[in-house]
Motif scaffolding. Structure first.
Motif, PDB file in Angstrom:
ATOM      1  N   LEU A  65       0.823  -1.205   0.000  1.00  0.00           N
ATOM      2  CA  LEU A  65       0.000   0.000   0.000  1.00  0.00           C
ATOM      3  C   LEU A  65       0.862   1.262   0.000  1.00  0.00           C
ATOM      4  O   LEU A  65       0.611   2.213  -0.745  1.00  0.00           O
ATOM      5  CB  LEU A  65      -0.922   0.008   1.228  1.00  0.00           C
ATOM      6  N   VAL A  66       1.896   1.263   0.810  1.00  0.00           N
ATOM      7  CA  VAL A  66       2.738   2.449   0.977  1.00  0.00           C
ATOM      8  C   VAL A  66       3.551   2.756  -0.279  1.00  0.00           C
ATOM      9  O   VAL A  66       3.762   3.916  -0.629  1.00  0.00           O
ATOM     10  CB  VAL A  66       3.668   2.255   2.193  1.00  0.00           C
ATOM     11  N   ASP A  67       4.003   1.731  -0.976  1.00  0.00           N
ATOM     12  CA  ASP A  67       4.850   1.922  -2.154  1.00  0.00           C
ATOM     13  C   ASP A  67       4.059   2.164  -3.435  1.00  0.00           C
ATOM     14  O   ASP A  67       4.652   2.383  -4.487  1.00  0.00           O
ATOM     15  CB  ASP A  67       5.760   0.705  -2.353  1.00  0.00           C
ATOM     16  N   ALA A  68       2.743   2.128  -3.350  1.00  0.00           N
ATOM     17  CA  ALA A  68       1.910   2.330  -4.543  1.00  0.00           C
ATOM     18  C   ALA A  68       1.539   3.796  -4.689  1.00  0.00           C
ATOM     19  O   ALA A  68       1.466   4.544  -3.711  1.00  0.00           O
ATOM     20  CB  ALA A  68       0.641   1.483  -4.448  1.00  0.00           C
ATOM     21  N   ASP A  69       1.289   4.207  -5.906  1.00  0.00           N
ATOM     22  CA  ASP A  69       0.832   5.567  -6.163  1.00  0.00           C
ATOM     23  C   ASP A  69      -0.680   5.616  -5.986  1.00  0.00           C
ATOM     24  O   ASP A  69      -1.447   5.824  -6.928  1.00  0.00           O
ATOM     25  CB  ASP A  69       1.221   6.004  -7.582  1.00  0.00           C
ATOM     26  N   GLU A  70      -1.103   5.428  -4.742  1.00  0.00           N
ATOM     27  CA  GLU A  70      -2.511   5.382  -4.402  1.00  0.00           C
ATOM     28  C   GLU A  70      -2.750   6.056  -3.054  1.00  0.00           C
ATOM     29  O   GLU A  70      -1.838   6.185  -2.231  1.00  0.00           O
ATOM     30  CB  GLU A  70      -3.021   3.930  -4.328  1.00  0.00           C
ATOM     31  N   VAL A  71      -3.992   6.462  -2.835  1.00  0.00           N
ATOM     32  CA  VAL A  71      -4.399   7.004  -1.536  1.00  0.00           C
ATOM     33  C   VAL A  71      -4.418   5.879  -0.506  1.00  0.00           C
ATOM     34  O   VAL A  71      -4.811   4.744  -0.811  1.00  0.00           O
ATOM     35  CB  VAL A  71      -5.798   7.637  -1.637  1.00  0.00           C
ATOM     36  N   ILE A  72      -4.001   6.182   0.716  1.00  0.00           N
ATOM     37  CA  ILE A  72      -4.107   5.229   1.823  1.00  0.00           C
ATOM     38  C   ILE A  72      -5.017   5.846   2.881  1.00  0.00           C
ATOM     39  O   ILE A  72      -4.723   6.924   3.416  1.00  0.00           O
ATOM     40  CB  ILE A  72      -2.741   4.924   2.457  1.00  0.00           C
ATOM     41  N   VAL A  73      -6.098   5.192   3.188  1.00  0.00           N
ATOM     42  CA  VAL A  73      -7.023   5.690   4.211  1.00  0.00           C
ATOM     43  C   VAL A  73      -6.418   5.453   5.587  1.00  0.00           C
ATOM     44  O   VAL A  73      -6.023   4.334   5.925  1.00  0.00           O
ATOM     45  CB  VAL A  73      -8.390   4.996   4.098  1.00  0.00           C
TER      46      VAL A  73
END
Length: 377
Positions: A65-73
């Motif tokens: 999750l942290v290494d992806a270019d995505e929002v983390i809730v």
């Protein structure tokens, strides 16, 4: 740096989101340092739609999750333990963070007011780029602010001030600022932000309507007594400023007072981000929800509409009630967008008058779009 974060930065650089002037800041303030030990991942099998992911229990999932270019809730329901599962704080998408910081057009020594501290990552990036003495950051949630303060302290990138307060009020004690950077979306630019910046300062904030929260506004502060002008420079999506969250869509226990066919297929009202943004400018108070067979809208003042997806042109497909015909307004706005050769949201702009009135326009300020809003002059 971990390989995953290095790959993320390489991708952001290759795409053009991360420019050379900000690369060093992203290297000195790596995202993983600012992500909480426990976050929320989407999970359709859970009633709230999210499940907790712990770095200790599920390290591989957490790092993915942290290494992806995505929002983390990082928070649900403003921190309540029994809420419906609405995301209320997050670690923003790295490409959008890089884009927003680039749009500030900072120079060395610039002073920035950062609205929406969240995890502390963006304030740390600003401190890494400009120096801690140049950054003030404001967070409305005291618990979120305290945790962010611990992270930026551990990283050695503590801003000059970490303030617990309403970001809409800014922080007058540190004014005037050269830039305001907000990671919370607004429906209207606060007059306080303009009052706390110098002429020529840039204000970069997500901006939207309840119908389409999709614009990134870059506003240039005008001279005293003069309007401020800005353009929507990108398509982004951020959580709302808490005080400007849209109303919930609810239907009154009354039958519709008008039935009829729809002038357009309901899917057309949401099938394109540029069309949705345009519709939101024309119908700025309309909120919608989906069910399996229809879309339902309300304006928060008693008017509502409901449109069936199947056989949408049947005599009873559209149900409306109240002083307004909300669905008719939506259909007309979509038709307007088509008639103007389907303009992208980046062709639209915003004027904020000295008295705080917002006026949206297409291509240039004289071509007004929608209704002037907030407050009346």
């Amino acid at each position: 740096m971990r390989d995953g974060y290095e790959r993320l930065l390489a991708g952001l650089t290759l795409s053009g989101a991360l420019e050379e002037g900000w690369l060093g800041a992203f290297e000195r303030a790596p995202r993983p340092v600012f992500v909480p030990e426990s976050v929320w991942a989407p999970d359709a099998a859970i009633p709230t739609g999210y499940r907790r992911v712990s770095r200790v229990v599920e390290p591989e999932t957490w790092w993915a999750l942290v290494d992806a270019d995505e929002v983390i809730v990082t928070q649900l329901d403003d921190g309540a333990h029994d809420g419906p599962g609405v995301p209320t704080s997050c670690a923003s998408k790295p490409s959008q963070v890089a884009t927003m910081l680039r749009r500030l057009d900072v120079v060395d020594g610039a002073r920035v007011l950062d609205i929406g501290t969240g995890t502390g990552w963006t304030s740390a990036l600003l401190a890494a780029r400009l120096g801690r003495e140049s950054v003030t950051t404001v967070e409305v949630d005291a618990n979120v602010a305290a945790e962010a303060a611990d992270r930026v302290k551990a990283a050695g990138l503590v801003p000059e001030r970490v303030v617990v307060g309403d970001g809409l009020a800014g922080w007058p004690k540190g004014a005037p600022y050269d830039h305001i950077h907000s990671t919370a979306a607004v429906r209207r630019v606060p007059r306080t932000w303009i009052a706390q910046t110098r002429p020529g300062a840039t204000i970069v904030t997500p901006w939207g309507t309840p119908y389409a929260n999709t614009g990134l506004l870059r506003l240039v502060r005008g001279e005293p007594g003069a309007p401020s002008y800005g353009r929507f420079v990108d398509n982004v999506s951020f959580m709302w400023m808490r005080a400007q969250r849209p109303h919930e869509v609810t239907l009154p226990p009354v039958p519709p007072d008008r039935l009829g066919p729809s002038a357009i297929a309901p899917d057309l009202a949401l099938s394109n981000v540029d069309a949705a943004f345009t519709i939101g400018l024309h119908v700025p108070d309309a909120c919608y929800v989906h069910t399996w067979d229809r879309i339902t809208l309300s304006d928060g003042n008693g008017s509502w509409a409901s449109v069936r997806y199947e056989t949408w042109d049947a005599p009873d497909a559209v149900r409306q009630w109240g002083t307004r015909r909300l669905w008719d307004e939506i259909a007309l706005a979509r038709t307007w967008w088509e008639s103007r050769d389907r303009p992208s949201l980046t062709r639209f702009g915003l004027t904020v008058t000295p008295r705080g009135r917002q006026k949206t326009w297409l291509d240039e300020p004289k071509n007004l779009v929608g209704r002037p809003r907030f407050p009346a002059e």
